[in-house]
Design an enzyme around this catalytic site. Structure first.
Site, short mmCIF file in Angstrom:
data_model
loop_
_atom_site.label_atom_id
_atom_site.label_comp_id
_atom_site.label_asym_id
_atom_site.label_seq_id
_atom_site.Cartn_x
_atom_site.Cartn_y
_atom_site.Cartn_z
N LYS A 1 0.82 -1.07 0.01
CA LYS A 1 0.08 0.15 0.11
C LYS A 1 0.98 1.19 0.02
O LYS A 1 2.18 1.26 0.12
CB LYS A 1 -0.94 0.04 1.27
CG LYS A 1 -0.17 -0.03 2.57
CD LYS A 1 -1.19 -0.23 3.82
CE LYS A 1 -0.58 0.07 5.12
NZ LYS A 1 -1.55 0.01 6.32
N TYR B 1 14.97 31.58 1.95
CA TYR B 1 13.61 32.26 2.44
C TYR B 1 13.66 32.54 3.98
O TYR B 1 14.17 32.02 4.64
CB TYR B 1 12.45 31.32 2.16
CG TYR B 1 11.65 31.39 0.89
CD1 TYR B 1 11.62 32.52 0.03
CD2 TYR B 1 11.35 30.24 0.49
CE1 TYR B 1 11.05 32.44 -1.31
CE2 TYR B 1 10.74 29.92 -0.98
CZ TYR B 1 10.66 31.31 -1.81
OH TYR B 1 10.05 31.27 -2.89
C1 LIG Z 1 -3.36 -3.99 8.40
C2 LIG Z 1 -1.71 -3.84 8.09
N1 LIG Z 1 -1.05 -5.21 8.16
C3 LIG Z 1 0.39 -5.17 7.84
C4 LIG Z 1 0.91 -3.96 7.78
C5 LIG Z 1 2.36 -3.97 7.73
O1 LIG Z 1 3.12 -3.57 8.86
P1 LIG Z 1 4.77 -3.22 8.69
O2 LIG Z 1 4.97 -2.27 7.72
O3 LIG Z 1 5.00 -2.74 10.34
O4 LIG Z 1 5.40 -4.71 8.58
C6 LIG Z 1 0.11 -2.79 7.99
C7 LIG Z 1 1.12 -1.32 7.97
O5 LIG Z 1 0.63 -0.35 8.14
C8 LIG Z 1 -1.13 -2.67 8.25
O6 LIG Z 1 -1.90 -1.83 8.32
#
Ligand SMILES: Cc1ncc(COP(=O)(O)O)c(C=O)c1O
Length: 382
Positions: free
Chosen positions: A38, A274
């Site tokens: 993601k 700036y």
């Molecule tokens: C539902 C979920 N699973 C797994 C992960 C992965 O976590 P990590 O990046 O700490 O491995 C996330 C990350 O935000 C998450 O929201």
């Protein structure tokens, strides 16, 4: 590197594969690995990252939203995909028609999914998220039985997985809260068994949990930050060390580079940038870097960040602007226009880590990498 771009992200294929292999060696054979891609693969480039991961031992992709899932499908990536975030009711048809698995926890989603799946004459695949203590997405324990009965009554819905997410693993070396969540999760799984609801995967473990606790690997782990070669936190590193889990040589996957747009000399006591927030006390040589806060180079790095040029540190002078910033190169020999500049990563001799940038701007390494603007080219190296 192409001499036509001014700011870009390099993705090390070797490092990514190394990290997948290291995490794979942490779990028993047969445990699936979901790569959490993601947020543009935590800033590393969704398609660039997933294309490598898909053929190097990753079994599932986890995305936040349906559009990310569909981008994977458009790139001809056929690996199973789970949407971890919320899918609007009106988009459920796209998930069903493209065989995307969905995280569910609302009666409304279940009802609409059944109608949609029946219409498409397909099964909708769902992962039921159970609330165990994060108090974010998930079915609460007291509502779980009713929810399961509702799911069971919908014949086009296939329960592929059961999941939960930990609230307090990365921030602490004291894991009582996480252990309580594991107990809650196991109780929820027993309810599935009692109601005779079959499922393939139980998954709870993010990177920190996967590194620290063998007992939460279940049938699948969900890896984000570790895959990108970054530790979830200092506390996770300490906890791993305490448990004698020392073999973890995670390799950062990302480097962020730019070039020098101009080199010039300024006289002693000149203001820089700036707000005249900085000035030089001696005759100095400065370089202009054509990357700014629009690109994700945080404005809080004003007067405090540094970059690496020719293996040497060049401190940021003055404010980070929207599209550029200024560094002091007085002590670096031979600096010229279009020399390469390392904003994040290691050049072998020195480094600017995501953790260093995070501590300078008061955040975590996750935010540093995910906020790098999606428009910057991601270039796979090796
Ligand atoms: C539902 C979920 N699973 C797994 C992960 C992965 O976590 P990590 O990046 O700490 O491995 C996330 C990350 O935000 C998450 O929201």
């Amino acid at each position: 590197m192409s001499n036509e771009i001014i700011s870009w992200i390099e993705i090390s294929k070797k490092a990514l594969i190394n990290n997948i292999n290291i995490m794979r060696s942490r779990v028993k054979p047969g445990v699936k690995i979901m790569a959490v891609v993601k947020a543009n693969a935590y800033g590393h480039g969704l398609i660039e990252t997933a294309t490598i991961a898909a053929v190097n031992g990753v079994d599932f992709f986890g995305v936040n939203c349906l559009d990310e899932a569909l981008r994977l499908r458009s790139a001809k990536i056929k690996t199973p995909v789970l949407v971890l975030g919320y899918t609007p009711l009106a988009r459920l048809k796209d998930a069903v028609s493209h065989d995307i698995s969905l995280t569910v926890y609302n009666a409304e989603s279940i009802n609409r999914l059944q109608e949609t799946a029946a219409k498409y004459k397909k099964n909708a695949r769902v992962h039921i998220k159970v609330e165990t203590g994060l108090n974010r997405q998930g079915v609460e324990a007291q509502n779980l039985r009713d929810f399961l009965l509702r799911v069971k009554s919908k014949k086009n819905i296939e329960v592929e997985g059961i999941s939960t997410h930990y609230a307090n693993i990365e921030d602490t070396t004291e894991h009582t809260y996480a252990k309580k969540q594991v107990e809650n999760f196991k109780e929820a799984c027993e309810l599935f068994n009692r109601e005779e609801i079959a499922f393939k995967y139980r998954h709870t473990a993010c990177t920190a949990a996967a590194i620290l606790f063998d007992e939460v690997h279940f049938e699948m782990i969900r890896l984000g930050i570790g895959l990108y070669g970054l530790w979830p936190s200092k506390e996770t590193k300490i906890s791993a060390y305490e448990r004698k889990i020392n073999e973890f040589n995670l390799m950062p996957v990302m480097k962020w580079k730019s070039i020098i747009a101009q080199v010039k000399t300024v006289e002693a006591n000149s203001c820089i940038g700036y707000g005249c927030s900085d000035f030089v006390t001696q005759n100095s040589k400065i370089a202009i870097i054509p990357t700014g806060y629009y690109d994700g180079y945080d404005r809080k790095l004003s007067n405090s960040g540094y970059v690496i040029i020719k293996g040497r540190r060049a401190p940021v002078l003055g404010r980070i602007c929207m599209n550029m910033f200024i560094v002091d190169v007085t002590n670096i020999e031979g600096v010229k226009c279009e020399d390469e500049v390392l904003l994040l990563g290691s050049d072998g001799e020195d480094s600017v880590s995501a953790e260093t940038l995070a501590s300078k701007i008061g955040t975590i390494n996750y935010e540093v990498v995910t906020r790098i603007n999606e428009t910057l080219p991601r270039i796979v190296t090796e």
